[in-house]
Design an enzyme around this catalytic site. Structure first.
Site, PDB file in Angstrom:
ATOM      1  N   GLU A 169       0.888  -1.263  -0.116  1.00  0.00           N
ATOM      2  CA  GLU A 169       0.080   0.089   0.149  1.00  0.00           C
ATOM      3  C   GLU A 169       0.995   1.223  -0.099  1.00  0.00           C
ATOM      4  OE1 GLU A 169      -3.086  -0.149  -0.681  1.00  0.00           O
ATOM      5  OE2 GLU A 169      -3.272  -2.248  -0.363  1.00  0.00           O
ATOM      6  N   ASP A 207       3.845  -4.512  -6.181  1.00  0.00           N
ATOM      7  CA  ASP A 207       4.530  -5.642  -5.538  1.00  0.00           C
ATOM      8  C   ASP A 207       6.120  -5.597  -5.535  1.00  0.00           C
ATOM      9  OD1 ASP A 207       2.237  -6.772  -5.185  1.00  0.00           O
ATOM     10  OD2 ASP A 207       2.032  -8.050  -6.964  1.00  0.00           O
TER      11      ASP A 207
END
EC number: 3.4.-.-
Length: 494
Positions: free
Chosen positions: A146, A214
């Site tokens: 996040e 990611d």
């Protein structure tokens, strides 16, 4: 400290941040770009979405949405969990590049496995995410992901790509989806009301965004000292749990999870050295607190934690004991809880989780002196710590020492002006001592923090009526009303 509930107050709120739609409309309307072929480009760090929305405007919109969430979503005002989560988040942010503003991590009482980020460095975490994480590295892997969404400004880039969408429509969809991530039942109702449910995917992160988050997230995870393999482990856990559900997790609605993503995460993690990361007690205490306070019922939780202790099924015995003590407290078995917490404090005198429960026990048993002495000593070393300051103020209010309680709360609010719980406690303290002018002033600030600006102005008008011949206070109240009206105007013209 037990959370001060916003439920009764928010039921009375009206006109909560309807102006936010205007803010998004104005912002998105300026987000048009000329080159249609650049929609899926991934700009270099430092220049992402610079032509879509300014950093300053992103911060302002983030503040608007955070106030809206406070008024509509089940946010937790739990100083212990807030402090734990912010500490964990800061460990990650310090290792991230392209950080443009302070990050604010907050928690939502929702059993779904979810976390989400939005404008201005705001990252929300569901209690269900912590409850379902086996270790801190798994939790940190989601937070790092996040953080990467924020530093790469993926939301701003998505706005930039929406060249053919109606600005007002997109604003409505985004506000509804944000609420849906925080509180799925209420949010999906909002989506249905705007006829936008079928278009939810229009603001979901793209697969390119997910790959980038990611990659950067795993890098941040490893640099922060956590296990880089935890991301793949947690993705695998989500995929397995999803197979057993008829509906997707809220997290998967905005974070697609194809099998290739799990394989990619494993591949990226393999490029880092294998880490044997020591467990942190604070994670397991936070998880025990969430279990005891928000899951199941106290009697069942007593059985759960006692079984952990009997079978030695724990990473830290202290966390199982703490969970048992908290479950006893929730079941109003105060003597049993007190016996355990005394033992824990004796071996770890500065542990905030233990001190917090000791404070709650002192209030429940109306035995204030020991907790006041203990917290006052802690306050000498950590004068602005939220757990210590707010617990001490709360006990002093219960004891009737309003003068000292208000002094502590005012000092705390000088450093933490947007702390909702502190403002609520201050309002309670003034009400107890019948200081109606000050009570209505502090209540106005509570309403302002949940974006109920008309209600805040009403409270200030009421405070004005209690000012009598105190001309300086009248001037301050008029000035604050002007500030709130200017805030409303700024929202409309972002």
């Amino acid at each position: 400290m037990r959370e001060v509930s916003l439920k009764n107050m928010t039921q009375r709120l009206f006109a909560i941040v309807t102006s936010a739609v205007f803010a998004f409309s104005s912002t998105i309307a300026t987000a048009q770009v000329s080159d249609q072929h650049q929609r899926n480009a991934l700009p270099e760090i430092g220049v992402v979405a610079s032509d879509a929305i300014s950093i300053d405007k992103e911060i302002q919109i983030g503040d608007i949405l955070m106030r809206q969430l406070r008024g509509q979503a089940p946010l937790l005002s739990d100083p212990l969990l807030e402090e734990y989560l912010q500490d964990l988040g800061n460990r990650l942010v310090v290792q991230a590049d392209n950080v443009k503003f302070p990050f604010k991590f907050f928690m939502i009482n929702n059993a779904d496995i979810n976390a989400f980020a939005f404008f201005g460095g705001h990252i929300g975490v569901h209690t269900g995410l912590i409850f379902n994480s086996d270790n801190e590295s798994e939790l940190a892997s989601v937070l790092a992901h996040e953080v990467a969404h924020v530093t790469q400004r993926h939301i701003a880039r998505k706005i930039q790509a929406q060249q053919k969408s109606s600005p007002l429509q997109l604003a409505s969809i985004f506000g509804s989806v944000l609420l849906a991530m925080a509180d799925p039942e209420a949010g999906m109702a909002a989506l249905s009301a705007t006829n936008a449910a079928a278009q939810q995917a229009s603001i979901n992160y793209t697969r390119a965004n997910e790959r980038e988050a990611d990659r950067i997230g795993i890098q941040v995870l490893a640099q922060s000292g956590y296990d880089p393999n935890a991301a793949a482990t947690f993705f695998g856990k989500l995929a397995e749990k999803y197979r057993l559900r008829s509906t997707p997790f809220a997290y998967l609605l905005t974070h697609p999870l194809p099998q290739s993503r799990i394989a990619d995460a494993r591949s990226r993690a393999s490029s880092y050295n294998v880490r044997q990361v020591p467990e942190r007690l604070s994670f397991h205490l936070a998880k025990a607190r969430i279990t005891a306070r928000f899951y199941g019922n106290p009697k069942d939780n007593i059985v759960v934690f006692q079984d952990m202790l009997d079978k030695q099924h724990y990473v830290f015995k202290q966390s199982a004991l703490y969970g048992l003590a908290l479950s006893y407290f929730e079941n109003e078995q105060y003597a049993q809880a007190q016996k355990i917490i005394n033992q824990l404090i004796e071996n770890d005198t500065n542990n905030l989780f233990y001190l917090d429960l000791a404070a709650d026990l002192s209030i429940a048993q109306k035995d204030y002196a020991p907790a006041i002495a203990m917290l006052s000593e802690q306050a000498k070393h950590s004068p602005h710590n939220s757990v210590i300051s707010l617990n001490l103020a709360n006990i002093l209010i219960k004891k009737g020492d309003i003068k000292e309680a208000t002094r502590i709360l005012k000092d705390f609010l000088l450093i933490n002006p947007n702390n909702l719980l502190a403002l609520q406690l201050l309002s309670d303290a003034y009400l107890e001592s019948r200081q109606m002018l000050e009570m209505h002033q502090s209540k106005a600030e509570v309403y302002a923090l949940v974006a109920a600006y008309p209600r805040a102005i009403d409270e200030l008008h009421t405070a004005y009526n209690f000012a009598g011949d105190r001309q300086l206070e009248k001037q301050r109240i008029r000035a604050r009303i002007d500030q709130i009206r200017e805030q409303i105007d700024r929202i409309k013209t972002l």
